[in-house]
Design a protein around this motif. Structure first.
Motif, PDB file in Angstrom:
ATOM      1  N   PHE A   9       0.658  14.635  -7.687  1.00 40.73           N
ATOM      2  CA  PHE A   9      -0.672  15.229  -7.573  1.00 40.73           C
ATOM      3  C   PHE A   9      -1.791  14.196  -7.737  1.00 40.73           C
ATOM      4  O   PHE A   9      -2.706  14.154  -6.918  1.00 40.73           O
ATOM      5  CB  PHE A   9      -0.817  16.371  -8.590  1.00 40.73           C
ATOM      6  N   PRO A  10      -1.767  13.329  -8.768  1.00 39.37           N
ATOM      7  CA  PRO A  10      -2.871  12.366  -8.910  1.00 39.37           C
ATOM      8  C   PRO A  10      -3.003  11.420  -7.715  1.00 39.37           C
ATOM      9  O   PRO A  10      -4.117  11.098  -7.303  1.00 39.37           O
ATOM     10  CB  PRO A  10      -2.510  11.595 -10.181  1.00 39.37           C
ATOM     11  N   ALA A  11      -1.884  10.991  -7.141  1.00 41.18           N
ATOM     12  CA  ALA A  11      -1.935  10.091  -5.993  1.00 41.18           C
ATOM     13  C   ALA A  11      -2.503  10.796  -4.762  1.00 41.18           C
ATOM     14  O   ALA A  11      -3.304  10.214  -4.017  1.00 41.18           O
ATOM     15  CB  ALA A  11      -0.541   9.534  -5.693  1.00 41.18           C
ATOM     16  N   LYS A  12      -2.109  12.036  -4.547  1.00 41.02           N
ATOM     17  CA  LYS A  12      -2.644  12.801  -3.422  1.00 41.02           C
ATOM     18  C   LYS A  12      -4.141  13.009  -3.585  1.00 41.02           C
ATOM     19  O   LYS A  12      -4.915  12.854  -2.635  1.00 41.02           O
ATOM     20  CB  LYS A  12      -1.956  14.166  -3.321  1.00 41.02           C
ATOM     21  N   LEU A  13      -4.548  13.349  -4.802  1.00 49.85           N
ATOM     22  CA  LEU A  13      -5.961  13.571  -5.075  1.00 49.85           C
ATOM     23  C   LEU A  13      -6.757  12.288  -4.860  1.00 49.85           C
ATOM     24  O   LEU A  13      -7.830  12.303  -4.260  1.00 49.85           O
ATOM     25  CB  LEU A  13      -6.124  14.083  -6.510  1.00 49.85           C
ATOM     26  N   TRP A  14      -6.229  11.154  -5.316  1.00 51.63           N
ATOM     27  CA  TRP A  14      -6.870   9.849  -5.139  1.00 51.63           C
ATOM     28  C   TRP A  14      -7.058   9.552  -3.650  1.00 51.63           C
ATOM     29  O   TRP A  14      -8.121   9.108  -3.217  1.00 51.63           O
ATOM     30  CB  TRP A  14      -6.027   8.768  -5.804  1.00 51.63           C
ATOM     31  N   GLN A  15      -6.019   9.784  -2.868  1.00 53.27           N
ATOM     32  CA  GLN A  15      -6.086   9.523  -1.431  1.00 53.27           C
ATOM     33  C   GLN A  15      -7.155  10.393  -0.775  1.00 53.27           C
ATOM     34  O   GLN A  15      -7.938   9.919   0.041  1.00 53.27           O
ATOM     35  CB  GLN A  15      -4.730   9.770  -0.776  1.00 53.27           C
ATOM     36  N   LEU A  16      -7.205  11.643  -1.149  1.00 49.92           N
ATOM     37  CA  LEU A  16      -8.171  12.561  -0.545  1.00 49.92           C
ATOM     38  C   LEU A  16      -9.612  12.226  -0.913  1.00 49.92           C
ATOM     39  O   LEU A  16     -10.491  12.223  -0.052  1.00 49.92           O
ATOM     40  CB  LEU A  16      -7.855  14.002  -0.946  1.00 49.92           C
ATOM     41  N   VAL A  17      -9.868  11.945  -2.182  1.00 46.82           N
ATOM     42  CA  VAL A  17     -11.245  11.689  -2.602  1.00 46.82           C
ATOM     43  C   VAL A  17     -11.761  10.373  -2.000  1.00 46.82           C
ATOM     44  O   VAL A  17     -12.966  10.207  -1.802  1.00 46.82           O
ATOM     45  CB  VAL A  17     -11.392  11.713  -4.138  1.00 46.82           C
ATOM     46  N   ILE A  72      -7.237  24.374  -9.154  1.00 50.20           N
ATOM     47  CA  ILE A  72      -7.928  24.163 -10.426  1.00 50.20           C
ATOM     48  C   ILE A  72      -6.914  24.117 -11.568  1.00 50.20           C
ATOM     49  O   ILE A  72      -7.017  23.298 -12.481  1.00 50.20           O
ATOM     50  CB  ILE A  72      -8.985  25.269 -10.681  1.00 50.20           C
ATOM     51  N   ARG A  73      -5.909  24.975 -11.508  1.00 50.51           N
ATOM     52  CA  ARG A  73      -4.854  24.958 -12.524  1.00 50.51           C
ATOM     53  C   ARG A  73      -4.142  23.613 -12.533  1.00 50.51           C
ATOM     54  O   ARG A  73      -3.850  23.058 -13.592  1.00 50.51           O
ATOM     55  CB  ARG A  73      -3.860  26.093 -12.266  1.00 50.51           C
ATOM     56  N   GLN A  74      -3.871  23.051 -11.358  1.00 47.64           N
ATOM     57  CA  GLN A  74      -3.248  21.723 -11.283  1.00 47.64           C
ATOM     58  C   GLN A  74      -4.146  20.668 -11.935  1.00 47.64           C
ATOM     59  O   GLN A  74      -3.674  19.817 -12.677  1.00 47.64           O
ATOM     60  CB  GLN A  74      -2.963  21.330  -9.825  1.00 47.64           C
ATOM     61  N   LEU A  75      -5.437  20.719 -11.635  1.00 47.37           N
ATOM     62  CA  LEU A  75      -6.360  19.774 -12.276  1.00 47.37           C
ATOM     63  C   LEU A  75      -6.249  19.876 -13.794  1.00 47.37           C
ATOM     64  O   LEU A  75      -6.148  18.860 -14.492  1.00 47.37           O
ATOM     65  CB  LEU A  75      -7.805  20.050 -11.849  1.00 47.37           C
ATOM     66  N   HIS A 103     -17.643  19.931 -11.002  1.00 45.19           N
ATOM     67  CA  HIS A 103     -17.505  18.563 -11.496  1.00 45.19           C
ATOM     68  C   HIS A 103     -16.341  18.504 -12.482  1.00 45.19           C
ATOM     69  O   HIS A 103     -16.348  19.224 -13.476  1.00 45.19           O
ATOM     70  CB  HIS A 103     -18.819  18.158 -12.163  1.00 45.19           C
ATOM     71  N   PHE A 104     -15.345  17.642 -12.213  1.00 42.92           N
ATOM     72  CA  PHE A 104     -14.181  17.485 -13.079  1.00 42.92           C
ATOM     73  C   PHE A 104     -14.018  16.015 -13.447  1.00 42.92           C
ATOM     74  O   PHE A 104     -14.261  15.140 -12.623  1.00 42.92           O
ATOM     75  CB  PHE A 104     -12.906  17.967 -12.369  1.00 42.92           C
ATOM     76  N   CYS A 105     -13.582  15.775 -14.671  1.00 37.14           N
ATOM     77  CA  CYS A 105     -13.385  14.407 -15.145  1.00 37.14           C
ATOM     78  C   CYS A 105     -12.040  14.253 -15.839  1.00 37.14           C
ATOM     79  O   CYS A 105     -11.523  15.199 -16.429  1.00 37.14           O
ATOM     80  CB  CYS A 105     -14.481  14.019 -16.133  1.00 37.14           C
ATOM     81  N   SER A 106     -11.517  13.039 -15.747  1.00 41.27           N
ATOM     82  CA  SER A 106     -10.352  12.605 -16.493  1.00 41.27           C
ATOM     83  C   SER A 106     -10.611  11.155 -16.861  1.00 41.27           C
ATOM     84  O   SER A 106     -11.131  10.399 -16.044  1.00 41.27           O
ATOM     85  CB  SER A 106      -9.087  12.698 -15.625  1.00 41.27           C
ATOM     86  N   PRO A 107     -10.247  10.731 -18.060  1.00 44.88           N
ATOM     87  CA  PRO A 107     -10.498   9.338 -18.432  1.00 44.88           C
ATOM     88  C   PRO A 107      -9.717   8.345 -17.574  1.00 44.88           C
ATOM     89  O   PRO A 107     -10.058   7.173 -17.534  1.00 44.88           O
ATOM     90  CB  PRO A 107     -10.064   9.269 -19.897  1.00 44.88           C
ATOM     91  N   TYR A 108      -8.697   8.834 -16.863  1.00 45.66           N
ATOM     92  CA  TYR A 108      -7.866   7.943 -16.061  1.00 45.66           C
ATOM     93  C   TYR A 108      -8.071   8.106 -14.556  1.00 45.66           C
ATOM     94  O   TYR A 108      -7.281   7.605 -13.767  1.00 45.66           O
ATOM     95  CB  TYR A 108      -6.388   8.152 -16.401  1.00 45.66           C
TER      96      TYR A 108
END
Length: 147
Positions: A9-17, A72-75, A103-108
């Motif tokens: 999920f994080p890699a897919k999200l990174w690619q999309l954003v 949103i649940r995945q986030l 607006h969503f945040c993660s420290p990583y």
């Protein structure tokens, strides 16, 4: 990024954003948060008509989610937190935006730090217990096929 499974999920999200073809996701003005246009996201990534040819991950089915609530649940499961929208901290809405941006945040999850994606873990019950005990979270290493 190296060491991160492209199907995670994080890699897919990174690619999309970071894709110029995806308009429903973008970085906030400081590159420290994710902005989501719900209506546009649903049309681009959750509907049958939202394929984007040369961006393989930017198509319906990119996420296992079939509705926005599941996304949103995945986030939330990956440690993202919804942030209040404060004036001056959020980029302008993208063209075609249908409403306010979430607006969503993660420290990583940072625009200029793809190496931090290695630290994003799904918050399973076992991982929550490890965090509560002050232990480091384990993650599965990418298979030899993903490397």
């Amino acid at each position: 990024p190296l060491g991160v499974s492209p199907s995670a999920f994080p890699a897919k999200l990174w690619q999309l954003v970071n894709s110029p073809r995806v308009r429903s996701l973008c970085w906030d003005s400081r590159g420290r948060g994710l902005l989501v246009d719900r209506a546009l996201f649903e049309r681009e990534l959750l509907s049958a008509g939202g394929a984007y040819g040369d961006v393989p991950a930017a198509a319906p089915g990119t996420f296992k989610a079939t509705n926005f609530g599941s996304f949103i649940r995945q986030l939330n499961l990956y440690g993202f937190h919804k942030m209040p929208t404060l004036p001056g901290t959020v980029a302008a809405a993208p063209p075609g935006s249908a409403g306010p941006l979430l607006h969503f945040c993660s420290p990583y999850f940072r625009r200029d730090r793809p190496d931090l994606l290695l630290h994003i873990r799904r918050l399973t019950k076992a991982n929550r217990e490890r965090l509560a005990a002050g232990l480091e979270l384990r993650s599965r290493q990418p298979s030899r096929f993903q490397q």
